[in-house]
Design a protein around this motif. Sequence first.
Motif, short mmCIF file in Angstrom:
data_model
loop_
_atom_site.label_atom_id
_atom_site.label_comp_id
_atom_site.label_asym_id
_atom_site.label_seq_id
_atom_site.Cartn_x
_atom_site.Cartn_y
_atom_site.Cartn_z
N ASP A 157 -1.51 -4.48 -9.03
CA ASP A 157 -1.52 -4.97 -7.65
C ASP A 157 -0.60 -6.19 -7.51
N ARG A 158 -0.57 -7.04 -8.53
CA ARG A 158 0.30 -8.21 -8.47
C ARG A 158 1.77 -7.79 -8.45
N ASP A 159 2.13 -6.81 -9.28
CA ASP A 159 3.51 -6.30 -9.28
C ASP A 159 3.89 -5.82 -7.88
N LEU A 160 3.02 -5.02 -7.28
CA LEU A 160 3.32 -4.43 -5.98
C LEU A 160 3.37 -5.48 -4.88
N GLU A 161 2.46 -6.44 -4.94
CA GLU A 161 2.46 -7.51 -3.94
C GLU A 161 3.74 -8.33 -4.03
N GLY B 213 15.94 -2.35 -7.61
CA GLY B 213 15.00 -3.36 -8.08
C GLY B 213 13.65 -2.76 -8.41
N PHE B 214 13.19 -1.83 -7.58
CA PHE B 214 11.88 -1.22 -7.82
C PHE B 214 11.90 -0.35 -9.07
N ARG B 215 12.97 0.41 -9.25
CA ARG B 215 13.07 1.23 -10.47
C ARG B 215 13.07 0.35 -11.71
N HIS B 216 13.78 -0.76 -11.64
CA HIS B 216 13.84 -1.67 -12.79
C HIS B 216 12.47 -2.26 -13.07
N LEU B 217 11.76 -2.66 -12.02
CA LEU B 217 10.42 -3.21 -12.20
C LEU B 217 9.49 -2.17 -12.82
N ARG B 218 9.57 -0.95 -12.34
CA ARG B 218 8.71 0.11 -12.86
C ARG B 218 9.00 0.40 -14.32
N HIS C 232 6.73 -8.53 -1.08
CA HIS C 232 7.24 -9.77 -0.50
C HIS C 232 8.76 -9.86 -0.66
N ALA C 233 9.25 -9.45 -1.84
CA ALA C 233 10.70 -9.47 -2.06
C ALA C 233 11.41 -8.51 -1.12
N MET C 234 10.83 -7.34 -0.92
CA MET C 234 11.41 -6.33 -0.03
C MET C 234 11.46 -6.85 1.41
N SER C 235 10.38 -7.49 1.84
CA SER C 235 10.33 -8.05 3.18
C SER C 235 11.35 -9.17 3.35
N GLY C 236 11.42 -10.06 2.36
CA GLY C 236 12.38 -11.15 2.43
C GLY C 236 13.82 -10.68 2.41
N CYS C 237 14.09 -9.63 1.65
CA CYS C 237 15.43 -9.05 1.60
C CYS C 237 15.83 -8.55 2.99
N GLY C 238 14.93 -7.84 3.64
CA GLY C 238 15.23 -7.33 4.98
C GLY C 238 15.47 -8.45 5.97
N GLU C 239 14.67 -9.51 5.89
CA GLU C 239 14.83 -10.64 6.81
C GLU C 239 16.19 -11.30 6.64
N GLN C 240 16.58 -11.58 5.40
CA GLN C 240 17.84 -12.27 5.17
C GLN C 240 19.04 -11.38 5.49
N LEU C 241 18.94 -10.10 5.18
CA LEU C 241 20.03 -9.19 5.55
C LEU C 241 20.17 -9.11 7.07
N ALA C 242 19.04 -9.11 7.78
CA ALA C 242 19.10 -9.05 9.24
C ALA C 242 19.78 -10.29 9.81
N LYS C 243 19.45 -11.46 9.26
CA LYS C 243 20.10 -12.69 9.74
C LYS C 243 21.61 -12.64 9.50
N TRP C 244 22.00 -12.15 8.33
CA TRP C 244 23.44 -12.03 8.04
C TRP C 244 24.08 -10.99 8.94
N TRP C 245 23.41 -9.85 9.11
CA TRP C 245 23.95 -8.74 9.91
C TRP C 245 24.27 -9.18 11.33
N ALA D 231 0.83 -1.21 0.00
CA ALA D 231 0.00 0.00 0.00
C ALA D 231 0.87 1.26 0.00
N MET D 232 1.99 1.22 0.72
CA MET D 232 2.91 2.36 0.72
C MET D 232 3.45 2.60 -0.68
N LEU D 233 3.80 1.52 -1.36
CA LEU D 233 4.32 1.64 -2.72
C LEU D 233 3.25 2.15 -3.67
N ARG D 234 2.03 1.67 -3.51
CA ARG D 234 0.92 2.11 -4.36
C ARG D 234 0.69 3.61 -4.23
#
Length: 221
Positions: free
Chosen positions: A159-163, A202-207, A167-180, A147-150
């Motif tokens: 909506d599918r693009d944004l969803e 990634g978002f600019r490329h998708l857009r 999910h990718a943005m959330s997963g990226c944060g999770e994995q970076l946090a585990k590594w950090w 919704a923030m991105l929208r």
Amino acid sequence: MDSTEQMSLEGHRHGRVPREIRKRQLLDVADRIFGELGYQGASIEAVAEAAGVTRPMVYNYFGSKKKLYLQCVQRARQQLEADMETAAASAQDLRERMARVADAYFQFVEKHAQAWDVLFDSDDGTAGPAAQEARDMRFGTVSRIAAMLRAETGPVLTDRDLEAFAHAMSGCGEQLAKWWRTQPDVSRAQIVEYQVALCWDGFRHLRERTGPNPPARSGLA
């Protein structure tokens, strides 16, 4: 019981701790137990022993291990979402908003490591209805990111693009946090830079690829 948990009870006589303070103390202890032992390894007995109370008292407050676990998840997720929403509100554009949200997220990892473990430790063996309800809460957070991105992009992306990107943005944060957490020499500012660089590019490329005049695609490029 650690020092933080003990501090919440100071000033109250044994057996006369107000209900809300006792509940908060039990949730603090449960965060630690679930974070250390995982859902399957944790037990009401372990929480009661660590909190210095009886098993019936823990059951009186929460009813079951599943309900105790889900209250830990809900409390942590509400705090994380509130922190990120507060950070996002003061941003002037999408890139700055991504940076502020990322900083709030990694600050949560720093300050509330045990609660983060409850939210994101995928190796804890959680299964059944508890896992499904925790997953539903997690997807709710991802929907808020979408919704923030929208709000920033308008109708350019579906909506599918944004969803998918949320999910990718959330997963990226999770994995970076585990590594950090295995890299004590990496600062919070540095890990935020990694998150923003990956997500913003990634978002600019998708857009660009899905906008009104997307470039021709070839192969897997």
